[in-house]
Design a protein around this motif. Structure first.
Motif, short mmCIF file in Angstrom:
data_model
loop_
_atom_site.label_atom_id
_atom_site.label_comp_id
_atom_site.label_asym_id
_atom_site.label_seq_id
_atom_site.Cartn_x
_atom_site.Cartn_y
_atom_site.Cartn_z
N ASP A 352 0.84 -1.20 0.00
CA ASP A 352 0.00 0.00 0.00
C ASP A 352 0.88 1.26 0.00
O ASP A 352 1.63 1.50 0.93
CB ASP A 352 -0.90 -0.02 1.24
N THR A 354 0.10 4.44 0.22
CA THR A 354 -0.21 5.45 1.24
C THR A 354 0.49 5.12 2.54
O THR A 354 1.09 5.98 3.19
CB THR A 354 -1.72 5.49 1.49
N ARG A 357 4.22 5.68 2.38
CA ARG A 357 4.62 7.08 2.47
C ARG A 357 4.51 7.60 3.89
O ARG A 357 5.35 8.35 4.36
CB ARG A 357 3.76 7.93 1.55
N LYS A 358 3.44 7.16 4.53
CA LYS A 358 3.27 7.58 5.92
C LYS A 358 4.45 7.07 6.74
O LYS A 358 4.95 7.77 7.61
CB LYS A 358 1.96 7.00 6.45
N ASP A 388 5.65 9.16 -9.59
CA ASP A 388 4.92 10.37 -9.23
C ASP A 388 5.91 11.50 -8.95
O ASP A 388 6.59 11.51 -7.93
CB ASP A 388 4.07 10.04 -7.98
N HIS A 390 5.60 14.55 -8.16
CA HIS A 390 5.36 15.39 -6.99
C HIS A 390 5.99 14.77 -5.75
O HIS A 390 6.73 15.41 -5.01
CB HIS A 390 3.85 15.55 -6.79
N GLU A 394 9.37 15.60 -3.31
CA GLU A 394 9.30 15.75 -1.87
C GLU A 394 10.31 14.83 -1.19
O GLU A 394 11.07 15.26 -0.30
CB GLU A 394 7.88 15.40 -1.40
#
Lengths: 951, 165
Positions: A352, A354, A357-358, A388, A390, A394
């Motif tokens: 996953d 998300t 990244r968390k 991605d 973006h 980061e």
């Protein structure tokens, strides 16, 4: 519209007229007219269709005006539809808004509360800063409306105004406070939203409300609200969440306020139902609150328990929340990460995105010098794997930040930066590239020349390795060219012809990129200049020669300039070259003679020859007033705003013109055209001057000029002042870095006492060990020694850091013996390092526990005077409310009635019940058939939207 | 605050969109497309949260839930709680189900304005207004009752001529 009969009417109209004319009785005529009216009324549907069309992405702007008109209608249905359409169509700056404001004003005063609600809805969306005053009085009046739904919406509309323009409702803050005591809990809940925003801006003015918020939260948690506010057996969870958010803001850094909150937050921790989604939402909010307010050991413990439950859960959602909560709590009690290291690593490897990244965010926050290598390596691996842009940007900037902050060695730093540049070079800030160049040029500022040399040669080596790779980002190539130019031949390891050959290859391979070519040519010039200065004979490679020839005919004047300069430099003798291009002088300060005093003799001579003396521009203003005014006008219009202040004196003119003012006042410089040419040429020449000490007249002038007109790319490595300050910053970081290694050591050793759990793959263990300092003693020792080994082998600057690290580890052991329980100060701490261990002098839990069960009166007394007045008021209101609230016909949330009863429990307990939903599968099948017919869901096999949910 | 609510089907066709900050229609379409791109690339058993910074700007998260042929998507900022938003989606869907009895995509397509009415009773100006689906139902029923009542009273609206000209 097919027009017939030449009057432009449609066929339908003609038909209508005809059929009325042919009607044989009044009754028939009435029937026809009524039918026509019905048809015409379907224009509501037209508007809805229009909205639908626009949602699908087509232009419906021609119909906006009809939507606006519809809001004027008296019929509730039409009016509401009109409002719906305008809120979806228009924005607050649309031209048609002016037609609506009046209607809104009228509707806000309507007797029908639905009209008022519709208008309030429109207010939220359509009123901008300028129109707020037009509706504000009415909205404020509605705060006293008898319907609680209207009061609620009025508050939210005011909140919206606050978001639009805080100043417009600042005088109404007292209304928000008052509405907190509204006798409808829903209205109170709505008030929390604007208060949250207000408190986020300025917490100090609302400290007096802490007691009230706490008592409201207490009542909510104790289920004093009517049952209608329950959601999945939780009492008003959204209000609880909002209140916890507010308390987190109010209690942050305020011990006194926080102490008031401990009991109620602890209660919620205990009572909260951790099986439902919403219960976990409240628990998560509690953790956020605990990590924000002044720490309390018991609450932290409770929070840690919840976090471990989240992380152990199978639900990705909960894991996500757990990771997020962990990264909040880790600021206060860093040791908590220790228990969850394996869970964290699992999340890191989860498919996953998300969650991944968390987790990286968590790692980013817990990075210290002991684990920076592992974390940054992981980040870079991930960065390479994603597309991605973006997020790539980061994570690249985070890598750079961590590397700059915690780099264990320069060598590692350069390697890391190389990787970042290689894979995300064009995404990172160009400043990072300059930082890297500067670091290579200056080392870490330590007085160890051999270390610096080693650093540079390792950089050169790595770049020579990388340079052949295709598709390197431009920023990275610039760094490579610069470093090769400065230091390529410095160690004597590589010959000039080898380096220049590589540089020519770069220029050739990136023939479309002028910046890279410029860097390459300048690097070539440096290499040749150093060769000449060293007294060696220069043989220009044939490919280099052809490159220079090609560039001297380039369209870019910049490239041309560089090519000619290179040719000129090569013909000079060693002494001259040494002055122009001193070796390894990129960090030297360049003196700038701002007064251009070297021009004095020239000016004198010109004056003697009868030239006009120079008059500073502000003195000249009388003469060129008009021209100045014009230029100022242009300047003003370019900003697109009206000017209300009077025109200033015209001395503020365009910046380039000021520079003559700073010249020696008596001189006469020919104003614009003539300097512009030297500027053009010489600023280009200033690239070589980056590396010179700058004492000759010629170059001095260039430097002065460069500041004004030079391209930022060149000026930034050359601007010495900014360089030296930021260098100091770097040094500061590295120094604090060393001290932080000592702290982390201490923690490592204190971790030793804990035991490892379960059988886990050794790879994970190893990763965990390097991230968290090792789950067990046996694990940790080897890893730390391997660290040291790695360090001693890594080159150069290491030396100076090595002994320090050893020393710090010993001090770490000492301090561990001295105070094993006290957690060491961490870089991430918020300046309250001992808080976690040293319990507050009086334990608020113990103190309050006795007060909990007795009557309210005592606890109220405990809270103090404010509570007695305000909060008691609220309490009485709420305790009265249930009776009245339930007597009003609220559809019973419990499924005791009617046919579709079995739907509701199925829904409310979400996917636990397995039985097929709904009493009428046939109905559903029919719907599905219709769906297929309509081609709405060609893929779906599922007639029932809820089967997924239930199955 | 909640920035936007999007309901779309699994082919990426929007079924209901509501942006609480104004977006020009073209921008809306682009956002819907990008959200769909994000959603369909996600596997089955992963979290319902997506960081939406790259689509909606800094400090935005996205929570979605997948029901049969529909995605329900809420976009909001850090002042809301992800799990709570997930439950708010649940509230919306529960309400729709109560309203339409076995709601399916078609109900949503055909009862577009009713959907907006329901949504407006749950979220108001980007803030959560009501979380009890029973309460929402009550409000919605009241609205439709009064709407029909007011329609029978004024059978012929005053400005009847407007639309077709």
């Amino acid at each position: 519209m097919g027009s017939q009969g030449g009057f432009g009417q449609s066929k339908e109209f003609l038909d209508l007229v005809k059929s009325i004319g042919e009607a044989r009785s009044k009754a028939e005529e009435d029937r026809i007219v009524l039918h026509e009216i019905e048809t015409l009324k379907r224009r509501i549907e037209f508007i809805i269709r229009l909205v639908y069309v626009e949602m699908l992405g087509h232009d419906a702007s021609f119909g906006y005006i009809h939507a606006v008109k519809m809001t004027h209608d008296d019929s509730l249905l039409l009016k509401r539809t009109g409002y719906l359409a305008v809120t979806l169509f228009l924005n607050e700056d649309h031209d048609l808004i002016i037609l609506i404001v009046n209607t809104i004003q009228k509707d806000l005063k309507s007797d029908n509360y639905l009209v008022v609600c519709a208008a309030l809805n429109a207010v939220c969306k359509l009123i901008n800063e300028e129109t707020i005053p037009a509706v504000l009085p009415q909205v404020v009046e509605l705060l006293g409306h008898s319907k609680e739904a209207v009061r609620k919406k009025a508050i939210m509309a005011l909140h919206r105004f606050y978001q639009r323009s805080p100043s417009s409702v600042m005088h109404l803050v007292s209304n928000f406070r008052k509405k907190l005591c509204d006798n409808d809990p829903g209205v109170m809940g709505a008030t929390l939203c604007p208060l949250f925003d207000l408190i986020a801006v300025d917490a100090n003015s609302y400290k007096d409300l802490v007691i009230s918020f706490v008592s409201i939260l207490k009542q909510v948690a104790e289920r004093r609200l009517p049952k209608t506010y329950d959601y999945h057996q939780m009492p008003a969870p959204f209000i609880q969440i909002r209140l916890l958010k507010i308390l987190a803001l109010l209690g942050s850094g305020d011990r006194q306020a926080s102490e008031n909150m401990y009991t109620v937050v602890g209660d919620i921790f205990r009572k909260c139902d951790s099986t439902s989604n919403i219960g976990n939402a409240v628990l998560y909010e509690c953790i956020c609150c605990v990590s924000s307010i002044y720490p309390n050991p018991k609450l932290l413990e409770a929070a840690a328990d919840v976090i471990s439950r989240f992380l152990k859960s199978d639900s990705h959602n909960l894991k996500y929340m757990g990771i997020d909560a962990l990264s909040r709590l880790i600021k206060i009690s860093p040791e908590i990460a220790e228990q969850h290291q394996l869970a964290v690593i699992d999340c890191l490897e989860d498919p996953d995105d998300t969650l991944k990244r968390k987790t990286f965010e968590l790692l980013y926050r817990m990075t210290k010098s002991s684990n920076v290598e592992v974390i940054v390596d992981r980040m870079i691996d991930y960065m390479i794997s994603i597309n991605d842009n973006h997020y790539k940007t980061e994570i690249a900037s985070r890598c750079v930040e961590l590397a700059e902050q915690f780099a264990p060695s320069n060598h590692w730093f350069i390697q890391t930066m190389n990787k970042v540049f290689e894979h995300a070079g064009d995404l990172v800030n160009s400043k990072v590239a300059h930082n890297l160049m500067r670091l290579i040029a200056e080392g870490f500022g330590e007085d160890d020349d051999t270390a610096d040399c080693q650093l540079r040669s390792s950089a050169v080596e790595s770049y020579l390795r990388i340079i052949g790779e295709p598709k390197l980002p431009s920023a990275f190539l610039q760094v490579i060219c610069w470093v090769l130019g400065e230091y390529g031949t410095a160690g004597g390891k590589y010959s000039a012809s080898y380096i220049t050959g590589k540089l020519c290859d770069v220029a050739e391979a990136h023939s479309s990129n002028d910046t890279v070519k410029a860097y390459a040519v300048t690097a070539l010039m440096k290499v040749y200049a150093f060769e000449i200065a060293a007294g060696r004979k220069v043989d220009m490679l044939p490919e280099c020669q052809s490159l220079i020839e090609e560039l001297s005919a380039s369209h870019s004047t910049d490239l041309q300039q560089r090519a000619y300069e290179l040719q000129a430099v090569v013909t000079l003798d060693a002494h001259a070259v040494e002055i122009i291009m001193p070796s390894d002088a990129s960090c030297e300060d360049i003196e700038v003679d701002k007064n251009l005093s070297f021009l004095d003799s020239y000016v004198e001579r010109s004056l003697e020859q009868g030239a006009q003396p120079y008059i500073p521009e502000n003195e000249r203003s009388g003469m060129i007033n008009i021209c100045n005014f014009r230029s100022q006008d242009q300047h003003d219009t370019s900003t697109h705003t009206l000017r209300f202040e009077a025109y200033e004196l015209p001395k503020t003119s365009a910046p380039p013109r000021i520079s003559p003012v700073s010249l020696a006042p008596s001189t006469e410089l020919v104003p614009v055209p003539e300097p512009s040419y030297p500027v053009e040429t010489h600023h280009v020449a200033s690239v070589p001057s980056v590396s010179d000490t700058g004492s000759t007249e010629l170059r001095l002038r260039l430097d002065g000029v460069q500041k004004k007109w030079g391209r930022p790319t060149y000026s930034s490595p050359a601007s010495s002042s900014s360089d030296s300050t930021s260098l100091k910053a770097v040094n500061g970081v590295t120094q604090s870095d060393v001290s932080s290694t000592s702290t982390s050591r201490t923690r490592d050793s204190s971790y030793d006492s804990r035991s490892a759990q379960g059988e886990i793959s050794s790879e994970k263990k190893k990763l965990a060990a390097s991230l968290f300092g090792g789950p067990s003693k046996t694990e940790k020792r080897p890893s730390s020694t391997s660290h040291k080994v790695a360090r001693s082998t890594s080159p150069a600057v290491e030396k100076s850091q090595g002994p320090k690290a050893v020393a710090s580890s010993t001090t770490g052991v000492v301090s561990e013996k001295a105070a094993p329980l006290q957690p060491p100060p961490d870089l991430l701490d918020l300046g309250e390092p001992t808080v976690t261990s040293s319990a507050p002098s009086v334990d608020p839990f113990k103190q309050l526990e006795g007060l909990l069960d007795p009557t309210q009166a005592t606890s109220a007394a405990n809270y103090g005077a404010v509570d007695n007045t305000k909060a008691a008021d609220i309490m009485s209101v709420y305790s009265e409310f249930p009776t009245s609230g339930q007597s009003s016909v609220i559809a019973n949330p419990l499924p005791t009635n009617a046919g579709d009863a079995n739907l509701i429990p199925g829904l409310s307990t979400t996917n636990k019940t397995g039985h097929a939903k709904g009493p009428n599968p046939r109905d559903a099948l029919e719907k599905d058939a219709l769906v297929r017919q309509m081609g709405v869901t060609p893929m779906s096999q599922n007639p029932n939207l809820f089967r997924d949910l239930l199955g | 605050m909640i920035r936007a609510v999007i309901v779309m089907n699994t082919q990426g066709k929007p079924r209901l969109t509501k942006f609480y900050d104004y977006m020009p229609p073209e921008k809306q379409q682009e956002l819907i497309r990008r959200v769909f791109g994000v959603l369909c690339s996600r596997a089955e058993n992963v979290s319902n949260f997506v960081e939406a910074d790259s689509v909606f700007g800094p400090d935005t998260r996205l929570v979605y839930k997948h029901y049969a042929t529909l995605y329900f998507v809420f976009i909001f900022d850090s002042s809301e709680n992800e799990l709570a938003m997930l439950d708010l989606i649940q509230v919306l869907v529960e309400t729709l189900d109560k309203c339409f009895k076995n709601v399916c995509e078609l109900d949503i397509v055909f009862n577009y304005s009713k959907l907006h009415t329901i949504l407006d009773e749950i979220i108001f100006g980007g803030q959560v207004l009501e979380t009890s689906s029973a309460e929402v139902m009550k409000a919605v029923e009241e609205i439709s009752r009064l709407e029909t009542a007011s329609n029978t009273i004024t059978l012929v609206p005053k400005s009847i001529s407007g639309w077709r000209s």
